[in-house]
Design a protein around this motif. Sequence first.
Motif, PDB file in Angstrom:
ATOM      1  N   GLU A   8      14.397  15.210  -2.024  1.00 55.48           N
ATOM      2  CA  GLU A   8      13.197  15.997  -2.282  1.00 55.48           C
ATOM      3  C   GLU A   8      12.314  15.396  -3.376  1.00 55.48           C
ATOM      4  N   GLY A   9      12.902  14.818  -4.396  1.00 55.84           N
ATOM      5  CA  GLY A   9      12.094  14.256  -5.467  1.00 55.84           C
ATOM      6  C   GLY A   9      11.413  12.958  -5.109  1.00 55.84           C
ATOM      7  N   ARG A  10      11.843  12.326  -4.018  1.00 57.35           N
ATOM      8  CA  ARG A  10      11.316  11.013  -3.667  1.00 57.35           C
ATOM      9  C   ARG A  10      10.502  10.999  -2.380  1.00 57.35           C
ATOM     10  N   ASP A  28      -3.616  12.369   3.276  1.00 56.49           N
ATOM     11  CA  ASP A  28      -3.744  13.401   2.245  1.00 56.49           C
ATOM     12  C   ASP A  28      -2.409  13.682   1.563  1.00 56.49           C
ATOM     13  N   LEU A  29      -1.315  13.479   2.283  1.00 59.84           N
ATOM     14  CA  LEU A  29       0.014  13.803   1.770  1.00 59.84           C
ATOM     15  C   LEU A  29       0.604  12.698   0.909  1.00 59.84           C
ATOM     16  N   MET A  30      -0.057  11.534   0.838  1.00 61.77           N
ATOM     17  CA  MET A  30       0.528  10.382   0.167  1.00 61.77           C
ATOM     18  C   MET A  30      -0.109  10.098  -1.188  1.00 61.77           C
ATOM     19  N   ARG A  31      -0.953  10.985  -1.667  1.00 64.27           N
ATOM     20  CA  ARG A  31      -1.697  10.700  -2.892  1.00 64.27           C
ATOM     21  C   ARG A  31      -0.828  10.642  -4.136  1.00 64.27           C
ATOM     22  N   ASP A  32       0.346  11.252  -4.094  1.00 68.89           N
ATOM     23  CA  ASP A  32       1.217  11.226  -5.272  1.00 68.89           C
ATOM     24  C   ASP A  32       2.173  10.036  -5.249  1.00 68.89           C
ATOM     25  N   ALA A  82      -5.134   1.866   2.173  1.00 66.13           N
ATOM     26  CA  ALA A  82      -4.449   1.953   0.890  1.00 66.13           C
ATOM     27  C   ALA A  82      -5.256   2.794  -0.099  1.00 66.13           C
ATOM     28  N   PHE A  83      -6.562   2.579  -0.153  1.00 64.30           N
ATOM     29  CA  PHE A  83      -7.403   3.388  -1.029  1.00 64.30           C
ATOM     30  C   PHE A  83      -7.439   4.846  -0.562  1.00 64.30           C
ATOM     31  N   HIS A  84      -7.475   5.044   0.752  1.00 68.57           N
ATOM     32  CA  HIS A  84      -7.472   6.398   1.300  1.00 68.57           C
ATOM     33  C   HIS A  84      -6.198   7.132   0.914  1.00 68.57           C
ATOM     34  N   ARG A  85      -5.052   6.484   1.034  1.00 68.03           N
ATOM     35  CA  ARG A  85      -3.775   7.136   0.764  1.00 68.03           C
ATOM     36  C   ARG A  85      -3.587   7.490  -0.699  1.00 68.03           C
ATOM     37  N   ARG A  86      -4.335   6.851  -1.571  1.00 71.21           N
ATOM     38  CA  ARG A  86      -4.227   7.176  -2.991  1.00 71.21           C
ATOM     39  C   ARG A  86      -5.421   7.978  -3.499  1.00 71.21           C
ATOM     40  N   GLY A  87      -6.238   8.483  -2.584  1.00 75.11           N
ATOM     41  CA  GLY A  87      -7.322   9.361  -2.977  1.00 75.11           C
ATOM     42  C   GLY A  87      -8.488   8.668  -3.652  1.00 75.11           C
ATOM     43  N   MET A  88      -8.640   7.352  -3.450  1.00 72.21           N
ATOM     44  CA  MET A  88      -9.710   6.596  -4.103  1.00 72.21           C
ATOM     45  C   MET A  88     -10.793   6.136  -3.148  1.00 72.21           C
ATOM     46  N   LEU A  89     -10.703   6.516  -1.874  1.00 69.72           N
ATOM     47  CA  LEU A  89     -11.650   5.994  -0.899  1.00 69.72           C
ATOM     48  C   LEU A  89     -13.071   6.484  -1.152  1.00 69.72           C
ATOM     49  N   HIS A  90     -13.231   7.755  -1.401  1.00 64.77           N
ATOM     50  CA  HIS A  90     -14.573   8.284  -1.624  1.00 64.77           C
ATOM     51  C   HIS A  90     -15.234   7.587  -2.814  1.00 64.77           C
ATOM     52  N   SER A  91     -14.477   7.400  -3.895  1.00 63.64           N
ATOM     53  CA  SER A  91     -15.015   6.715  -5.075  1.00 63.64           C
ATOM     54  C   SER A  91     -15.398   5.281  -4.742  1.00 63.64           C
ATOM     55  N   LEU A  92     -14.595   4.620  -3.920  1.00 63.36           N
ATOM     56  CA  LEU A  92     -14.896   3.242  -3.553  1.00 63.36           C
ATOM     57  C   LEU A  92     -16.143   3.154  -2.685  1.00 63.36           C
ATOM     58  N   LEU A  93     -16.275   4.074  -1.742  1.00 62.03           N
ATOM     59  CA  LEU A  93     -17.472   4.089  -0.899  1.00 62.03           C
ATOM     60  C   LEU A  93     -18.725   4.306  -1.752  1.00 62.03           C
ATOM     61  N   THR A  94     -18.631   5.213  -2.696  1.00 61.26           N
ATOM     62  CA  THR A  94     -19.772   5.489  -3.569  1.00 61.26           C
ATOM     63  C   THR A  94     -20.110   4.276  -4.423  1.00 61.26           C
ATOM     64  N   ALA A 128       3.931   6.504 -10.527  1.00 59.72           N
ATOM     65  CA  ALA A 128       5.374   6.791 -10.450  1.00 59.72           C
ATOM     66  C   ALA A 128       5.994   6.962 -11.839  1.00 59.72           C
ATOM     67  N   ASN A 129       5.139   7.250 -12.842  1.00 59.73           N
ATOM     68  CA  ASN A 129       5.603   7.554 -14.202  1.00 59.73           C
ATOM     69  C   ASN A 129       6.278   6.380 -14.902  1.00 59.73           C
ATOM     70  N   CYS A 130       5.775   5.176 -14.648  1.00 61.41           N
ATOM     71  CA  CYS A 130       6.202   4.005 -15.406  1.00 61.41           C
ATOM     72  C   CYS A 130       5.182   3.735 -16.512  1.00 61.41           C
ATOM     73  N   SER A 131       5.648   3.250 -17.662  1.00 62.32           N
ATOM     74  CA  SER A 131       4.727   2.847 -18.721  1.00 62.32           C
ATOM     75  C   SER A 131       4.281   1.413 -18.434  1.00 62.32           C
ATOM     76  N   VAL A 132       2.957   1.199 -18.398  1.00 63.73           N
ATOM     77  CA  VAL A 132       2.400  -0.067 -17.932  1.00 63.73           C
ATOM     78  C   VAL A 132       1.392  -0.596 -18.940  1.00 63.73           C
TER      79      VAL A 132
END
Length: 512
Positions: free
Chosen positions: A457-459, A431-435, A57-69, A23-27
């Motif tokens: 629209e921005g949110r 697939d729509l929630m990765r951002d 949660a991992f699926h919605r952020r596009g990390m599921l495949h990496s986690l399974l691997t 979400a563009n926060c500096s962390v």
Amino acid sequence: MHDVVIVGAGPVGLFLACELALANCSVLVLEREPEPRSPWQAAPLGTRGLNAASVQAFHRRGMLHSLLTASGIDDAPGAGPDADPDADEPSPPRSVGHFAGMMLDPAGVDVAALPFRLAGPAPEGMMTSLEAVGTVLSRRASELGVQIRRGVTVSAVAQDDERVVARTGEQEYAARWLVGCDGGRSTVRGLAGFDFVGTEPQFTGYVVLAAVADPEKLRPGFNLTPTGMYLRTPAEEYIGMTDFDGGAFDRSRQPTREHLQAVLRRVSGTDVALNDVRAASTFTDRAMQTTTYRRGRVLLAGDAAHIHSPLGGQGLNLGIGDAMNLGWKLAATVHGTAPDGLLDTYTRERHPIGAAVLDWSRAQVAVMRPGPHALAVRGLVRDLLATRDGTTYAFERLSGSSNRYDLGSEHPLVGRGAPDLRLEEGTRLGDLMRDGRGVVLDFGVGRSLRGSAKAWEGRMRYVAGPARNDLGLGAVLVRPDGTVAWAGDRDPDREAFEQAAGRWFGTPEAHA
């Protein structure tokens, strides 16, 4: 000055860091351990189970495949090599888990009774390790620009109306917000003055990596005995034990081979012998929770906010749920787009979920205790869990599918995790929630919410089209954490949608 400093680079801290950076926060993440890996994170000592809510949660952020691997799981998510990712109906669960060591039969789950369950690419649970989870999240955090500094210990925390400062030795780190994700013995929790209340332990638990001289004397799996419980896994060198000593031995001293062997003999009722103890650790069933998850500009997540026994494997899942719930709310607060009181809903929503997990843990301890009274209760609970309703109830609790936030709506889907709804053209909600934005799915022919959704629209992302299975809905609004914030019928109420959108996403932006 950073937007957010996170103390603790475990799975919860890293997941939260990814959410905020998305979400563009500096962390900045501060971690006391100098190295990211240890034997306690790799299998078998670091083996953990992720429930359906965490896998989503991992699926919605596009990390599921990496986690399974990273977890060594090569087949497609779902029910094994024969799974059909395009199926319209979900497969029966492959496993349920256990309650107090009493294994539950997945064939006993009443699939038809599970609310709003749809087929999807994410399994309803999986085994992984802390090392695999940490590897995936560390890589993702690096991609998103998160700074991680290791080998630093926070010694002081101070805050005012504008910022919070964490001190590590002579170094100070300032941020607008600070989140303690530093585990059950959280330094941040104590330094920031959080009240931590609950119940004292009944047992000392042991995790042991050792050679068993005569493994045939120990039955495989979970074994409840008149004096405690022991676990023998297919990896014969891994042994778990619970000894009902009131938690007296936990971390009081390093357990010797002689002590571990004596405990194992006592709880197993055998004269089994241990050789070559390579690692051993202790824990208890102490169940504690902070009274609030926020004090000023300091927040807590994961074990820093709540601790309980590892029975049922709920700790990691509870922490990931905290991170998903907090991330988007804190980011909106940082960017000034949050409606009044949004950040306070973090405690309001997550505290009851944490309290329920603590009680689930306590209930298991109650039926495991030695003695005739607990034995009688254990028999009753075993019979109830063996029923179709009982097995289904346990599955809902363990999978996280029964979790529901009170969002003030009578619609049965509102407040629950959104099912992975799929449009006719193939796009899935996940697939729509990765951002990290919210999503509006509009299934109506008239696309009646298009104009209203454009104001945010921005949110949030607006997507229209018929669904393969719309569950009788006309439209649905899903928060960034995957929670259904509003659901409409075939002719959705635009005013009700706008009220819900304003409640969670703040003042609408001007039309382009």
